[in-house]
Motif scaffolding. Structure first.
Motif, PDB file in Angstrom:
ATOM      1  N   ILE A 199      -5.841  -4.182  16.245  1.00  0.00           N
ATOM      2  CA  ILE A 199      -6.260  -2.786  16.119  1.00  0.00           C
ATOM      3  C   ILE A 199      -5.164  -1.812  15.730  1.00  0.00           C
ATOM      4  CG2 ILE A 199      -8.227  -3.063  17.651  1.00  0.00           C
ATOM      5  CD1 ILE A 199      -6.545  -1.699  19.847  1.00  0.00           C
ATOM      6  N   LEU A 200      -3.916  -2.157  15.879  1.00  0.00           N
ATOM      7  CA  LEU A 200      -2.848  -1.212  15.567  1.00  0.00           C
ATOM      8  C   LEU A 200      -2.067  -1.593  14.313  1.00  0.00           C
ATOM      9  CD1 LEU A 200      -1.527  -0.514  19.187  1.00  0.00           C
ATOM     10  CD2 LEU A 200      -3.113   0.857  17.831  1.00  0.00           C
ATOM     11  N   ILE A 201      -2.644  -2.411  13.454  1.00  0.00           N
ATOM     12  CA  ILE A 201      -1.961  -2.880  12.248  1.00  0.00           C
ATOM     13  C   ILE A 201      -2.755  -2.425  11.020  1.00  0.00           C
ATOM     14  CG2 ILE A 201      -1.078  -4.880  10.985  1.00  0.00           C
ATOM     15  CD1 ILE A 201       0.198  -4.523  13.786  1.00  0.00           C
ATOM     16  N   ARG A 202      -2.131  -1.603  10.172  1.00  0.00           N
ATOM     17  CA  ARG A 202      -2.818  -1.127   8.961  1.00  0.00           C
ATOM     18  C   ARG A 202      -3.261  -2.314   8.119  1.00  0.00           C
ATOM     19  NH1 ARG A 202      -1.188   3.620   4.732  1.00  0.00           N
ATOM     20  NH2 ARG A 202      -1.430   4.835   6.611  1.00  0.00           N
ATOM     21  N   GLY A 203      -4.492  -2.241   7.620  1.00  0.00           N
ATOM     22  CA  GLY A 203      -5.045  -3.299   6.797  1.00  0.00           C
ATOM     23  C   GLY A 203      -5.907  -4.278   7.578  1.00  0.00           C
ATOM     24  N   ALA A 248     -13.262   9.261   6.363  1.00  0.00           N
ATOM     25  CA  ALA A 248     -12.218   8.910   5.393  1.00  0.00           C
ATOM     26  C   ALA A 248     -11.414  10.153   5.023  1.00  0.00           C
ATOM     27  CB  ALA A 248     -12.841   8.300   4.142  1.00  0.00           C
ATOM     28  N   PRO A 249     -10.098  10.009   4.901  1.00  0.00           N
ATOM     29  CA  PRO A 249      -9.264  11.168   4.561  1.00  0.00           C
ATOM     30  C   PRO A 249      -9.544  11.679   3.152  1.00  0.00           C
ATOM     31  CG  PRO A 249      -7.961   9.154   4.582  1.00  0.00           C
ATOM     32  CD  PRO A 249      -9.328   8.793   5.078  1.00  0.00           C
ATOM     33  N   ALA A 250      -9.403  12.981   3.005  1.00  0.00           N
ATOM     34  CA  ALA A 250      -9.532  13.606   1.690  1.00  0.00           C
ATOM     35  C   ALA A 250      -8.301  13.252   0.862  1.00  0.00           C
ATOM     36  CB  ALA A 250      -9.658  15.118   1.839  1.00  0.00           C
ATOM     37  N   GLU A 251      -8.418  13.382  -0.433  1.00  0.00           N
ATOM     38  CA  GLU A 251      -7.302  13.117  -1.335  1.00  0.00           C
ATOM     39  C   GLU A 251      -6.081  13.923  -0.910  1.00  0.00           C
ATOM     40  OE1 GLU A 251      -5.313  11.352  -4.380  1.00  0.00           O
ATOM     41  OE2 GLU A 251      -7.434  10.980  -3.947  1.00  0.00           O
ATOM     42  N   GLY A 252      -4.964  13.252  -0.710  1.00  0.00           N
ATOM     43  CA  GLY A 252      -3.722  13.896  -0.328  1.00  0.00           C
ATOM     44  C   GLY A 252      -3.564  14.185   1.158  1.00  0.00           C
ATOM     45  N   GLU A 253      -4.600  13.947   1.932  1.00  0.00           N
ATOM     46  CA  GLU A 253      -4.529  14.194   3.377  1.00  0.00           C
ATOM     47  C   GLU A 253      -3.668  13.124   4.037  1.00  0.00           C
ATOM     48  OE1 GLU A 253      -7.700  15.452   6.817  1.00  0.00           O
ATOM     49  OE2 GLU A 253      -8.361  13.984   5.342  1.00  0.00           O
ATOM     50  N   PRO A 254      -2.749  13.538   4.919  1.00  0.00           N
ATOM     51  CA  PRO A 254      -1.886  12.528   5.548  1.00  0.00           C
ATOM     52  C   PRO A 254      -2.664  11.617   6.486  1.00  0.00           C
ATOM     53  CG  PRO A 254      -1.442  14.708   6.472  1.00  0.00           C
ATOM     54  CD  PRO A 254      -2.432  14.885   5.356  1.00  0.00           C
ATOM     55  N   VAL A 255      -2.255  10.362   6.541  1.00  0.00           N
ATOM     56  CA  VAL A 255      -2.805   9.389   7.478  1.00  0.00           C
ATOM     57  C   VAL A 255      -1.643   8.931   8.348  1.00  0.00           C
ATOM     58  CG1 VAL A 255      -3.886   7.124   7.741  1.00  0.00           C
ATOM     59  CG2 VAL A 255      -4.616   8.651   5.887  1.00  0.00           C
ATOM     60  N   ILE A 256      -1.805   9.072   9.648  1.00  0.00           N
ATOM     61  CA  ILE A 256      -0.759   8.719  10.602  1.00  0.00           C
ATOM     62  C   ILE A 256      -1.143   7.399  11.268  1.00  0.00           C
ATOM     63  CG2 ILE A 256       0.508   9.436  12.670  1.00  0.00           C
ATOM     64  CD1 ILE A 256       0.875  11.436  10.351  1.00  0.00           C
ATOM     65  N   ASP A 257      -0.329   6.369  11.097  1.00  0.00           N
ATOM     66  CA  ASP A 257      -0.544   5.109  11.799  1.00  0.00           C
ATOM     67  C   ASP A 257       0.029   5.240  13.193  1.00  0.00           C
ATOM     68  OD1 ASP A 257      -1.846   3.573   9.841  1.00  0.00           O
ATOM     69  OD2 ASP A 257       0.047   3.206   8.822  1.00  0.00           O
ATOM     70  N   LYS A 258      -0.786   5.008  14.196  1.00  0.00           N
ATOM     71  CA  LYS A 258      -0.420   5.202  15.597  1.00  0.00           C
ATOM     72  C   LYS A 258      -0.200   3.841  16.256  1.00  0.00           C
ATOM     73  CE  LYS A 258      -3.630   6.554  18.599  1.00  0.00           C
ATOM     74  NZ  LYS A 258      -3.641   5.769  19.781  1.00  0.00           N
ATOM     75  N   ALA A 299      -0.301   9.821  19.943  1.00  0.00           N
ATOM     76  CA  ALA A 299      -0.180  10.039  18.499  1.00  0.00           C
ATOM     77  C   ALA A 299       1.226  10.438  18.055  1.00  0.00           C
ATOM     78  CB  ALA A 299      -1.183  11.098  18.049  1.00  0.00           C
ATOM     79  N   PHE A 300       2.091  10.819  18.985  1.00  0.00           N
ATOM     80  CA  PHE A 300       3.454  11.201  18.619  1.00  0.00           C
ATOM     81  C   PHE A 300       4.432  10.033  18.716  1.00  0.00           C
ATOM     82  CE2 PHE A 300       1.464  15.202  19.606  1.00  0.00           C
ATOM     83  CZ  PHE A 300       1.990  16.068  18.679  1.00  0.00           C
TER      84      PHE A 300
END
Length: 130
Positions: A7-11, A22-32, A37-38
């Protein structure tokens, strides 16, 4: 590895963002990679560079990830509003206690409100002038 993958691995399947969010074009995506979240993310930098000082927090689980994020944000000087009907827990008693702890003592970590109140408040700000 759980039933939804890692669950914590992108892809990985368990890490994906649902289509409706889904994020909008150019919206940042933060992998937690942790509960908050920090922790080991660029979130603080992204918020600081954008001049953001107030956060509206949603997500799961209330007593773990939401709570950790709100506490981390509060320690960093952010004002936090948790939308009570946009967070969730597996256990109703944890949900209730988690929200009560955030707003205790006049908002020790932040404030809690239903999304309807938040939407009504921002609707006034974004309504066309009459």
């Amino acid at each position: 590895v759980g039933p939804n993958g890692r669950i914590l691995i992108r892809g990985e399947h368990g890490h994906g963002i649902i289509d409706e969010l889904a994020p909008a074009e150019g919206e940042p995506v933060i992998d937690k990679p942790g509960k908050g979240a920090f922790y080991r993310t660029e979130l603080g930098t992204v918020l600081s560079e954008a001049g953001i000082t107030s956060l509206v927090v949603t997500g799961v689980t209330t007593e773990v990830c939401v709570h950790t994020t709100v506490r981390e944000a509060n320690d960093r000087g952010y004002e936090c509003l948790v939308l009570s009907d946009c967070v969730g827990s597996y256990f109703p008693e944890f949900q209730d206690a988690g929200l009560a702890m955030i707003s205790a003592q006049g908002g020790i970590f932040g404030w809690v409100a239903p999304s309807s109140a938040y939407i009504a408040a921002i609707s006034v700000l974004t309504a066309p002038a009459r």
